[in-house]
Design a protein around this motif. Structure first.
Motif, PDB file in Angstrom:
ATOM      1  N   ILE A   9       0.685  -1.146  -0.003  1.00  0.00           N
ATOM      2  CA  ILE A   9       0.052  -0.018  -0.024  1.00  0.00           C
ATOM      3  C   ILE A   9       1.003   1.317  -0.005  1.00  0.00           C
ATOM      4  O   ILE A   9       1.794   1.370   0.895  1.00  0.00           O
ATOM      5  N   LEU A  11       1.157   5.595  -0.233  1.00  0.00           N
ATOM      6  CA  LEU A  11       0.573   6.809   0.141  1.00  0.00           C
ATOM      7  C   LEU A  11       0.735   8.007  -0.789  1.00  0.00           C
ATOM      8  O   LEU A  11       1.873   8.160  -1.372  1.00  0.00           O
ATOM      9  N   ALA A  32       4.059   7.802   7.828  1.00  0.00           N
ATOM     10  CA  ALA A  32       3.656   6.900   6.604  1.00  0.00           C
ATOM     11  C   ALA A  32       4.532   5.691   6.963  1.00  0.00           C
ATOM     12  O   ALA A  32       4.179   4.570   7.040  1.00  0.00           O
ATOM     13  N   TYR A  37       3.279   1.911   5.611  1.00  0.00           N
ATOM     14  CA  TYR A  37       3.204   2.138   4.220  1.00  0.00           C
ATOM     15  C   TYR A  37       4.262   1.773   3.426  1.00  0.00           C
ATOM     16  O   TYR A  37       5.602   1.843   3.965  1.00  0.00           O
TER      17      TYR A  37
END
Length: 107
Positions: A9, A11, A32, A37
């Motif tokens: 994933i 961002l 993050a 992330y």
């Protein structure tokens, strides 16, 4: 998803005033990374009509991220998160500044 595969994933940084300064960018990047992330993407917006015309999202005077400068700054403040430009408007850069590994058709 097949066995042995995993999903990552990323961002996408907001482009406007929330992250236009170094403190905002660094806070988001560090958080993050702490949250796990995999990647962080910096946008590039080089065309905003002046005066603003709908549906343009921002006024032309709003501070915007320079993705290359921003990501370079963030690389010094993070350890493992992957950093990348969401779009790089190559026509605004000189051809001599492209990495030699990029093919001519990249942009």
């Amino acid at each position: 998803m097949s066995a042995g595969m995993s999903m990552t994933i990323g961002l996408h940084l907001p482009a406007g005033p929330a992250t236009a300064g170094p403190r905002g960018c660094a806070r988001i990047a560090v958080l993050a990374e702490e949250l796990g992330y995999d990647s962080l993407w910096a946008p590039d917006h080089v065309v905003l009509p002046d005066p603003r015309v709908e549906p343009s999202p921002l006024d032309p005077g709003v501070p915007m991220l320079d993705p290359v400068v921003c990501l370079t700054f963030l690389a010094a403040r993070t350890e493992r998160i992957l950093l990348a430009p969401a779009a790089w408007c190559c026509r605004s850069a000189t051809r001599s500044s492209w990495p030699s590994s990029w093919p001519a058709w990249t942009c």
